[in-house]
Write a protein that holds these residues in place. Structure first.
Motif, PDB file in Angstrom:
ATOM      1  N   ILE A 162      35.986  51.903   0.909  1.00 17.23           N
ATOM      2  CA  ILE A 162      35.852  50.881  -0.129  1.00 17.23           C
ATOM      3  C   ILE A 162      34.378  50.491  -0.227  1.00 17.23           C
ATOM      4  O   ILE A 162      33.747  50.204   0.791  1.00 17.23           O
ATOM      5  CB  ILE A 162      36.723  49.659   0.197  1.00 17.23           C
ATOM      6  N   PHE A 163      33.828  50.473  -1.434  1.00 18.13           N
ATOM      7  CA  PHE A 163      32.392  50.254  -1.579  1.00 18.13           C
ATOM      8  C   PHE A 163      32.110  49.332  -2.757  1.00 18.13           C
ATOM      9  O   PHE A 163      32.910  49.199  -3.692  1.00 18.13           O
ATOM     10  CB  PHE A 163      31.658  51.583  -1.776  1.00 18.13           C
ATOM     11  N   THR A 164      30.937  48.701  -2.710  1.00 20.77           N
ATOM     12  CA  THR A 164      30.464  47.857  -3.809  1.00 20.77           C
ATOM     13  C   THR A 164      28.947  47.844  -3.796  1.00 20.77           C
ATOM     14  O   THR A 164      28.316  48.028  -2.741  1.00 20.77           O
ATOM     15  CB  THR A 164      31.000  46.427  -3.692  1.00 20.77           C
ATOM     16  N   SER A 165      28.339  47.647  -4.962  1.00 20.10           N
ATOM     17  CA  SER A 165      26.884  47.528  -5.077  1.00 20.10           C
ATOM     18  C   SER A 165      26.566  46.531  -6.181  1.00 20.10           C
ATOM     19  O   SER A 165      27.275  46.451  -7.195  1.00 20.10           O
ATOM     20  CB  SER A 165      26.232  48.878  -5.379  1.00 20.10           C
ATOM     21  N   ALA A 180      28.876  47.437  -9.305  1.00 27.41           N
ATOM     22  CA  ALA A 180      29.954  48.416  -9.252  1.00 27.41           C
ATOM     23  C   ALA A 180      30.816  48.132  -8.033  1.00 27.41           C
ATOM     24  O   ALA A 180      30.351  47.578  -7.033  1.00 27.41           O
ATOM     25  CB  ALA A 180      29.392  49.843  -9.178  1.00 27.41           C
ATOM     26  N   PHE A 181      32.062  48.494  -8.135  1.00 28.09           N
ATOM     27  CA  PHE A 181      32.941  48.440  -6.981  1.00 28.09           C
ATOM     28  C   PHE A 181      34.019  49.508  -7.165  1.00 28.09           C
ATOM     29  O   PHE A 181      34.334  49.924  -8.286  1.00 28.09           O
ATOM     30  CB  PHE A 181      33.574  47.054  -6.798  1.00 28.09           C
ATOM     31  N   TYR A 206      34.492  50.928 -10.973  1.00 30.65           N
ATOM     32  CA  TYR A 206      34.068  50.274 -12.209  1.00 30.65           C
ATOM     33  C   TYR A 206      32.571  50.025 -12.123  1.00 30.65           C
ATOM     34  O   TYR A 206      32.056  49.519 -11.116  1.00 30.65           O
ATOM     35  CB  TYR A 206      34.791  48.948 -12.402  1.00 30.65           C
ATOM     36  N   LYS A 207      31.838  50.403 -13.178  1.00 32.60           N
ATOM     37  CA  LYS A 207      30.390  50.270 -13.183  1.00 32.60           C
ATOM     38  C   LYS A 207      29.936  49.541 -14.444  1.00 32.60           C
ATOM     39  O   LYS A 207      30.459  49.778 -15.534  1.00 32.60           O
ATOM     40  CB  LYS A 207      29.703  51.637 -13.112  1.00 32.60           C
ATOM     41  N   MET A 237      35.415  54.901 -13.971  1.00 32.22           N
ATOM     42  CA  MET A 237      35.347  56.342 -13.717  1.00 32.22           C
ATOM     43  C   MET A 237      36.390  56.702 -12.666  1.00 32.22           C
ATOM     44  O   MET A 237      36.449  56.088 -11.599  1.00 32.22           O
ATOM     45  CB  MET A 237      33.964  56.768 -13.236  1.00 32.22           C
ATOM     46  N   PHE A 238      37.189  57.688 -13.000  1.00 30.41           N
ATOM     47  CA  PHE A 238      38.223  58.174 -12.096  1.00 30.41           C
ATOM     48  C   PHE A 238      37.943  59.642 -11.798  1.00 30.41           C
ATOM     49  O   PHE A 238      37.710  60.427 -12.708  1.00 30.41           O
ATOM     50  CB  PHE A 238      39.606  58.010 -12.725  1.00 30.41           C
TER      51      PHE A 238
END
Length: 717
Positions: free
Chosen positions: A635-638, A652-653, A668-669, A692-693
């Motif tokens: 799991i990531f986020t920026s 984004a996450f 999602y960005k 984006m998938f």
């Protein structure tokens, strides 16, 4: 591997139980076949083996419950718990098999086939065995666990080519667990991981503006020293194109590649997006050679690096793949070559820039400044008369050219003479140098009356430095202190100096530098610290920016950093950056705050940069974090937040799930970036929002869907 374990046990038991059997010379057939079992009988040319049968041949290693083998015809029929190893890559399990060992033709029902290199397996009701292919009926393929696989493909018939390693499926239905997802009349993919001619993994994608995207790379490898990759693509709403790369190795110490391509826009898309060019094309040539002449001459080192780029507009880069996006204004080509021998270095450099923005606006690159070429000579530091009296020489001749506007040819030379000695039992080191610098510029295409510029100066430099180290009970401390004092002497300047001309000017200054490190008892670095302060005699402000850089390593996972610049001229902080970094097996995060004032200057001992690094101050917070706490999930986020404008520049996450046989990610960005386009609108700010998938099935390839929308705003220059 369950199959390998089974074979190991079967071979061990078969060897033990074969001892009581009547082994006759007839058991070794014309194909050098050997049969072992608990009970082996022979009638004429027919061998019958029962219980723990093990059969060896040059191509196969087979175990079964029962076997009939005709040594004359090569016909083999197997029954019960059949395991067959073919070479080192392929293994299969079946209940009944007929196979001719002379022709490698036969049938199996049912069949479980496994490719060890890719973990791909096929399970079918019946299969036709041929020397190069397996033809299967009513089959399932996957690379997941055989029991309840996460994904599988069911197909009515298929063909696996053992030579090309391509699997062709007819009427395949893709399943997620046991849920059918979609159907295709035909599908094929490669299980080959070696370098050979064939199709590479395709790229799929979907965008709201460009439509469905598909690119199918084709790899051609006719020889070990070169190959070709072709990448045809289509974008249903935008256009079609093809790019290709030729890669080669022409010696043991050199390699290169040539890439070119063409993309043609649909007329309605080009009109809607206001594109200046309806087609985009370009060329990239790269060549790197570490030895060109040094193989023929002793005590010689040389190297060549070539990087040539040409394009008609920046959208050539943006159409190379679905992931490629470039906002660069300048596209640069370079050629560098050097020769080094003993104490001398010779270099030839060339640089050619394409200003994509200027070319989009005016249709020409005539005013872009080029460096064609620069000649460089350097004599390394060498003793002069005395061992501690040193000198070096550095000379450059640069040709600045363009079709329109001012051009120039600049010669510049820098010669320092240094006397080095130590005092106080080598605790204090001293360097005294006399430095001579001169530059001459001859201009062309200049409308002014000044067609040349001259500058020369010499300066004295005194350096005092010491390196200290001391152990303590619980830590170890090292320190480096340097004091530099520069005294300009003679100086003369005449003529005209264009804004693109660089001179090695300086002011009378003194600088103090401190570097220190702290280590714990285990030798691990805990604290690093650097402090730099300048003092100027000839400027209205006496003190340059105080620069302080501090890093604290709490442990191998956690560290803190603080970089601070204080402007003595304006009595305020000109730059402040605080960072926190953490990383371990489960968590990783980086948090950074950066403030930079418009008065921030880069100060060095040799040159003072008068122009500010930014037109206005900015303040940013950037964050990146991810975790692998949940099994198989990342799991990531920026976040990139503009504190001054009080808005998110990007955020984004998402998450990525990775399993043995597949992975997928959803994110999602929301991003706002400057964009240099080929449209007549010039430089735009582009905001892109969307989901984006992407999912990837091993070894079939990946598919991505980009559900996003873009909005452009004109940037005021």
């Amino acid at each position: 591997m369950h199959i390998k374990f089974f074979l190991f046990v079967a071979l061990s038991l078969g060897s033990l139980w074969a001892a009581p059997a009547q082994k006759t010379p007839a058991q070794k057939g014309p194909q050098d076949v050997e049969v072992l079992a608990e009970n082996v009988t022979k009638q004429g040319t027919l061998i019958h083996a029962i219980n723990n049968v093990v059969l060896y041949s040059p191509k196969y290693l087979i175990t079964a419950d029962e076997a009939y083998y005709d040594t004359a015809s090569g016909d083999l029929e197997l029954f019960g718990n059949i395991t067959m190893l073919e070479g080192v890559s392929y293994a299969s399990r079946t209940g009944h098999t007929k196979l001719n060992l002379n022709t490698d033709i036969g049938v199996s029902d049912p069949l479980f086939f496994y490719d060890e290199e890719t973990n791909v397996w096929i399970k079918c009701e019946n299969a036709i065995l041929n020397p190069e292919t397996y033809i299967t009926q009513k089959s399932i393929v996957s690379s997941c666990n055989t029991q309840e696989p996460d994904w599988k493909i069911a197909f009515t018939s298929g063909e696996f080519n053992k030579e090309s390693k391509w699997l062709h499926l007819y009427n395949p239905v893709f399943y997620a667990n046991d849920v059918p997802v979609f159907y295709l009349p035909y599908f094929a993919f490669s299980t080959d991981t070696t370098r050979r001619t064939g199709l590479l993994q395709p790229e799929f994608g979907f965008g709201s503006s460009e439509g469905f995207y598909y690119m199918q790379p084709i790899f051609i490898a006719p020889a070990v020293d070169y190959d070709v990759e072709l990448r045809p693509q289509m974008r249903t709403n935008r256009g079609e194109g093809m790019h290709g790369t030729y890669r080669f190795v022409d010696s043991a110490y050199s390699s290169g590649e040539i890439t070119t391509g063409y993309f043609n826009e649909h007329s309605d898309y080009a009109e809607e997006e206001n594109l200046k060019n309806s087609s985009h094309y370009g060329l990239h040539v790269m060549y790197d050679r570490s030895q060109l002449l040094s193989t023929k001459y002793n005590n010689l080192e040389d190297g060549l690096w070539l990087d040539i780029n040409y394009l008609n507009d920046i959208d050539y880069y943006n159409t190379m793949s679905n992931e490629t996006t470039s906002y660069d204004k300048l596209v640069t080509s370079r050629l560098n070559y050097y020769i080094k021998q003993d104490q001398d270095y010779y270099g030839v450099y060339a640089r050619y820039d394409i200003d994509t923005y200027a070319k989009a606006q005016t249709g020409t690159n005539a005013k872009t400044l080029q460096e064609l070429p620069t000649l460089h000579y350097h004599h390394f530091t060498s003793p002069l008369v005395l061992d501690n009296l040193l000198y070096s020489v550095d000379y450059k001749a640069s040709n600045y050219t363009r079709q329109e506007d001012t051009t120039a040819f600049q010669n510049q030379v820098d010669v320092p003479f240094s006397l080095y000695f130590s005092l106080l039992q080598d605790y204090l080191h001293v360097s005294v140098s006399e430095n001579i610098y001169a530059s001459h510029i001859a201009y062309g295409n200049d409308d002014t009356n000044d067609n040349e510029g001259k500058y020369w100066r010499n300066y004295h430099k005194i350096s005092l430095f010491t390196e200290l180290a001391k152990p303590y009970d619980n830590f170890y401390h090292t320190m480096y202190i340097e004091l530099n004092h520069i005294i300009p002497s003679k100086e003369d300047e005449s003529g005209y100096f264009a804004d693109f001309i660089t001179l090695n000017t300086l002011a009378k200054s003194t600088s103090l530098t401190l570097k220190e490190f702290f280590y714990n008892g285990d030798g691990e670095k805990k604290i690093s610290h650097k402090l730099v302060q300048f003092y100027y005699d000839d400027y209205d402000y006496k003190y340059g920016d105080l620069e302080n850089d501090l890093k604290y390593h709490v442990n191998e996972q956690l560290s803190f950093g603080h970089n601070l610049s204080y402007s003595n001229e304006y009595s305020k902080i000109s730059r402040n950056q605080i960072s926190i970094n953490y990383s371990d097996e489960l968590y990783s995060t980086s948090l950074r705050y950066t403030y930079q004032d418009s008065v921030y200057k880069e100060n060095t001992i040799y040159k003072i940069t008068e122009s500010t690094s930014t037109d206005e101050d900015y303040s940013y917070v950037t964050l990146y974090a991810d975790t692998k706490y949940f099994t198989h999930y990342n799991i990531f986020t920026s976040v990139n937040y503009d504190v001054k404008a009080d808005e998110f520049r990007s955020w984004a996450f998402g998450f990525k799930k990775t399993l043995k046989c597949w992975d997928y990610s959803i994110q999602y960005k929301d991003t706002t970036t400057p964009k240099s386009t080929s449209s007549s609108n010039g430089i735009d700010s582009v905001n892109k929002q969307g989901i984006m998938f992407m999912f990837n099935l091993y070894p079939m390839g990946s598919v991505s869907y980009d559900f996003s929308r873009e909005s452009e705003q004109k940037v005021t220059n």
